[in-house]
Design a protein around this motif. Structure first.
Motif, mmCIF file in Angstrom:
data_model
loop_
_atom_site.group_PDB
_atom_site.id
_atom_site.type_symbol
_atom_site.label_atom_id
_atom_site.label_comp_id
_atom_site.label_asym_id
_atom_site.label_seq_id
_atom_site.Cartn_x
_atom_site.Cartn_y
_atom_site.Cartn_z
ATOM 1 N N PRO A 161 -24.412 8.805 30.743
ATOM 2 C CA PRO A 161 -23.071 9.216 30.323
ATOM 3 C C PRO A 161 -22.949 9.538 28.844
ATOM 4 N N ARG A 194 -20.734 19.220 26.575
ATOM 5 C CA ARG A 194 -21.717 18.870 27.604
ATOM 6 C C ARG A 194 -22.401 20.164 28.042
ATOM 7 N N TRP A 200 -23.329 21.397 30.736
ATOM 8 C CA TRP A 200 -22.915 22.154 31.923
ATOM 9 C C TRP A 200 -21.705 23.047 31.660
ATOM 10 N N TYR A 201 -21.088 22.888 30.498
ATOM 11 C CA TYR A 201 -20.005 23.808 30.150
ATOM 12 C C TYR A 201 -20.531 25.094 29.533
ATOM 13 N N ARG A 237 -15.636 25.891 29.920
ATOM 14 C CA ARG A 237 -14.700 25.098 29.151
ATOM 15 C C ARG A 237 -14.074 26.013 28.118
ATOM 16 N N ARG A 238 -12.770 25.943 28.014
ATOM 17 C CA ARG A 238 -12.136 26.876 27.101
ATOM 18 C C ARG A 238 -12.412 26.475 25.664
ATOM 19 N N TYR A 290 -10.753 26.423 23.006
ATOM 20 C CA TYR A 290 -9.828 25.638 22.189
ATOM 21 C C TYR A 290 -10.125 24.152 22.284
ATOM 22 N N LYS A 291 -10.769 23.759 23.392
ATOM 23 C CA LYS A 291 -11.118 22.351 23.520
ATOM 24 C C LYS A 291 -12.257 21.967 22.583
ATOM 25 N N MET A 299 -17.224 12.833 29.630
ATOM 26 C CA MET A 299 -16.561 14.058 30.103
ATOM 27 C C MET A 299 -16.706 14.286 31.600
ATOM 28 N N GLU A 323 -13.211 15.056 32.740
ATOM 29 C CA GLU A 323 -12.819 16.409 32.333
ATOM 30 C C GLU A 323 -13.513 17.447 33.207
ATOM 31 N N THR A 324 -14.779 17.154 33.553
ATOM 32 C CA THR A 324 -15.543 18.101 34.357
ATOM 33 C C THR A 324 -15.004 18.182 35.783
ATOM 34 N N HIS A 359 -7.822 20.957 35.181
ATOM 35 C CA HIS A 359 -8.206 21.126 33.777
ATOM 36 C C HIS A 359 -7.166 20.501 32.852
ATOM 37 N N ILE A 374 -7.462 17.431 31.435
ATOM 38 C CA ILE A 374 -8.024 16.460 30.495
ATOM 39 C C ILE A 374 -8.816 17.184 29.419
ATOM 40 N N SER A 375 -8.579 16.827 28.169
ATOM 41 C CA SER A 375 -9.395 17.357 27.074
ATOM 42 C C SER A 375 -9.915 16.181 26.263
ATOM 43 N N ILE A 376 -11.207 16.128 26.094
ATOM 44 C CA ILE A 376 -11.808 15.033 25.335
ATOM 45 C C ILE A 376 -12.585 15.624 24.173
#
Lengths: 526, 183
Positions: free
Chosen positions: A99, A212, A214-215, A240-241, A243-244, B89, B92-93, B98, B100-102
């Motif tokens: 993790p 991560r 995988w994004y 993942r966008r 902005y995050k 995450m 989040e994943t 969508h 959750i934002s970490i």
């Protein structure tokens, strides 16, 4: 030329080929940790054990040479159980902190365990505690607990970077990878140990915890750090966008295998030199109205450029307008500039190279002193003369309008000359002193945001592909040139593909993955 | 096999409409007076065996919640009070909305290594599927607060940050309020 049978498939390989390589040739991927095609053979991990008829014991595929009439099995029951047992050994002291581990998602321990795992742990003892998460150099963090002692990183520092920082210390289950005393992993190629580490023992300080894996989405590109033209993958925020990630789009750069140029490697400067794609970008066209640069739309900005150019052109003819293109531009953009400024407008003051530019560090491995990706392309496309002559004419008032692509010409001697220029148009991606001094600023796109080719110092034409949309209101440079041309009454193609096809006779997609042939006499080989 | 539904034919009286309306009003009024009578009688301690129809006097009274009901999220804490979350995450994943934002940060303690510097849940987007709870390898996120009311006048107000999510980190006790008060 031995012919051997692997899993029932016959394959003929060159003498000296190992079984693991022979298997790869017919598409069989034998699990491995310590074997890396770019490094010497170590035979440490025992993950690639295969069964070979006539051998009483299982053999490691990475070290066994292929011989005639060998019959190899990579999927027999003995092999599968050996893999399971090896994974059990390798994981016995592994902390299983997936993790928090940056490698998870692209970790070979995870990948192989999915196929060959024991799933039920039989390990009742206490795990050996080792040192966790400490920096061993400016770019690398080491976690000794996660390490499976494949020694890829040690062999890399011995054989490729030849800097000998890392070694294996202690014995048995207490063995660890560590720095030799007084050393720090700060060689110019240190980032490569992160790529070759099959587990999460070596992680990238810059990338750590930013995203991560995988994004990430990936796109083939070319490093713009120097004229070598190393092949890279741009890893950017995909699903993942952005902005995050605080607006950051490009998250990391990984080398892409090209046997003719960079093999598996890339220097740290190239690896970490992607910051300019997302920081300090010029996002909208700017116009100087009274004294300040103010945001503007494309149309009025381009119209103003066209008007001034036309006025200068009618007043002083082809001498009235100066253009300084850049070796940072792609071949297609240079071709578009050549067509518009040299062939159509017949301008006399067109330059490309910046004589004040300071050369970077060079070595005999990958890094070249020339810090531009396309200097050879500039030369091949017939640009000659440097920026100094053009700037001097601009300072003397002979040139009314000066169009500068990418270069920063605002320091030292160049700066003094630039100050006297009457009207400066800057086409570039990032803010610099030249852009701040310009009268019209047009935002261009970085190599991550457009298609095109660069010619590396050997003359190899290599393609980079678009990964992202141009930031903000910025535009692809060949589009800017085409629109500028339209305002001046000429018609030029805007897409890189069209320009490339007109140039080489093949489409960009037909260009070979490892770039065109080096021989300048032969046509580009698809 | 399709079922054939016989359409009920209305009788002439029913089709006249007015009579049916009067019958409906009579039924409602009957219930009203019956309930009023029973409740008043119970108020004076009479008619204990009779039960008037009950209404929860929300928000003073609340319906009992099933223990597995997915309600407002909370983040749990370690023994030392730091959030249990390691910013892996997974939630989040897995989150289908969508929401959750970490943002992860480097923890000074290499044994913890990674922690969330930001953890935002946009409840305006959340679909309360509970996947985040299922995916969490650290038991750091739960949806057992029993809180169903989270409203806001703005979209930003629907975004719960780390502090708000940690504020309810205690395991909720069966709330006195949430017990049914039978009249």
């Amino acid at each position: 030329m031995p012919t051997l049978t692997i899993d029932g498939q016959e394959v003929t390989v060159d003498a000296g080929t190992t079984v693991i390589q022979a298997a790869e040739q017919i598409g069989i991927n034998i699990p491995r940790y310590c074997y890396h095609p770019g490094l010497s053979l170590a035979g440490r991990c025992r993950m690639c054990l295969v069964e070979i008829e006539t051998f009483p014991n299982l053999q490691i595929a990475c070290y066994t040479r292929a011989q005639d009439e060998m019959v190899v099995s990579t999927t027999s029951e003995r092999v599968l159980s050996a893999r399971q047992s090896m994974l059990e050994f390798l994981l016995s002291n592994h902390p299983l902190d997936c993790p928090v581990c940056d490698q998870s998602g692209e970790c070979d321990l995870q990948n192989f365990y999915m196929d060959h795992g024991q799933y039920q742990s039989r390990f009742l003892e206490n795990k050996v505690k080792k040192k966790k998460a400490f920096p061993i150099g400016p770019h690398v963090i080491l976690d000794q607990e996660r390490c499976i002692l494949c020694t890829r990183c040690v062999r890399f520092t011995e054989e490729v970077s030849k800097s000998n920082e890392l070694g294996v210390f202690n014995r048995g289950s207490r063995s660890v990878i560590d720095l030799y005393p007084t050393k720090s992993l700060d060689n110019p190629y240190s980032g490569n140990v992160i790529d070759i580490c099959p587990v999460g023992a070596l992680t990238e300080r810059e990338f750590r915890f930013k995203c991560r894996v995988w994004y990430l989405a990936s796109q083939e590109s070319i490093c713009t750090g120097c004229s070598r033209g190393c092949n890279i993958s741009l890893d950017y925020n995909g699903s993942r966008r952005a902005y995050k990630a605080g607006g950051r789009r490009v998250m990391r750069i990984k080398p892409r295998y090209n046997p003719d140029i960079n093999k598996w490697w890339i220097c740290d400067e190239g690896r970490f030199g992607y910051g300019f794609i997302d920081t300090d970008r010029i996002e909208t066209p700017m116009q100087r109205t009274t004294s300040d640069l103010e945001p503007s739309d494309w149309d009025p900005a381009l119209a103003r450029v066209a008007e001034t150019v036309k006025a200068a052109y009618s007043e002083k003819g082809a001498n009235g307008v100066g253009v300084i293109v850049s070796p940072q531009l792609s071949n297609e953009e240079l071709l578009a500039c050549r067509e518009l400024f040299v062939e159509k407008m017949k301008l006399t003051n067109v330059a490309a190279l910046n004589p004040w530019e300071e050369p970077g560090e060079a070595d005999d491995f990958l890094r070249n002193a020339d810090r531009n990706p396309n200097t050879k392309g500039v030369e091949d496309l017939g640009y000659s003369g440097d920026a100094k002559a053009v700037l001097e004419k601009a300072a003397e008032g002979e040139i009314e309008v000066l169009i500068i692509f990418r270069h920063n010409l605002a320091d030292g001697e160049a700066g003094k000359l630039l100050e006297k220029a009457k009207f400066v148009v800057y086409v570039g991606t990032n803010w610099n002193a030249t852009a701040e001094r310009a009268h019209v600023v047009l935002p261009g796109a970085t190599h991550a945001e457009k298609d095109g080719t660069f010619t590396n110092f050997e003359g190899r034409v290599q393609r980079f592909k678009q990964a992202l949309l141009p930031i903000g209101d910025s535009r692809n440079d060949s589009q800017i040139i085409s629109e500028m041309a339209a305002k001046l009454g000429y018609s030029l193609p805007a897409s890189a593909d069209e320009i490339f096809e007109a140039w080489k006779g093949i489409s960009l997609d037909e260009l070979s993955g490892s770039g065109s042939s080096v021989d300048p006499d032969t046509a580009v080989q698809a | 096999m399709a079922i054939k539904v016989e359409e009920k034919q209305l009788t002439l009286l029913e089709r006249l409409y007015v009579l049916e309306v009067v019958r409906g009003i009579a039924l409602t009024t009957g219930h009203f007076f019956r309930n009023m009578a029973v409740h008043i009688a119970r108020l004076f301690g009479l008619a204990k065996d009779k039960k008037g129809s009950t209404t929860f006097q929300y928000p003073e009274e609340r319906r009992p919640l099933a223990p597995r009901l997915r309600t407002l999220h909370r983040l749990t804490r370690r023994e030392d009070g730091a959030p249990r979350c390691v910013a892996c995450m997974m939630c989040e994943t897995v989150c289908p909305a969508h929401c959750i934002s970490i943002v992860a940060g480097e923890h000074p303690n290499p044994l913890i290594e990674k922690y969330p510097t930001r953890f935002d849940i946009d409840l305006g987007l959340c679909v309360f599927c509970g996947y985040c709870v299922e995916a969490c390898p650290e038991d750091a996120i739960r949806m057992d607060t029993g809180v169903l009311e989270f409203t806001s006048f703005s979209r930003e107000g629907m975004v719960y940050d780390l502090n708000k999510l940690l504020a309810r980190s205690e395991t909720p006790k069966p709330n006195e309020e949430s017990k049914v008060k039978t009249a």
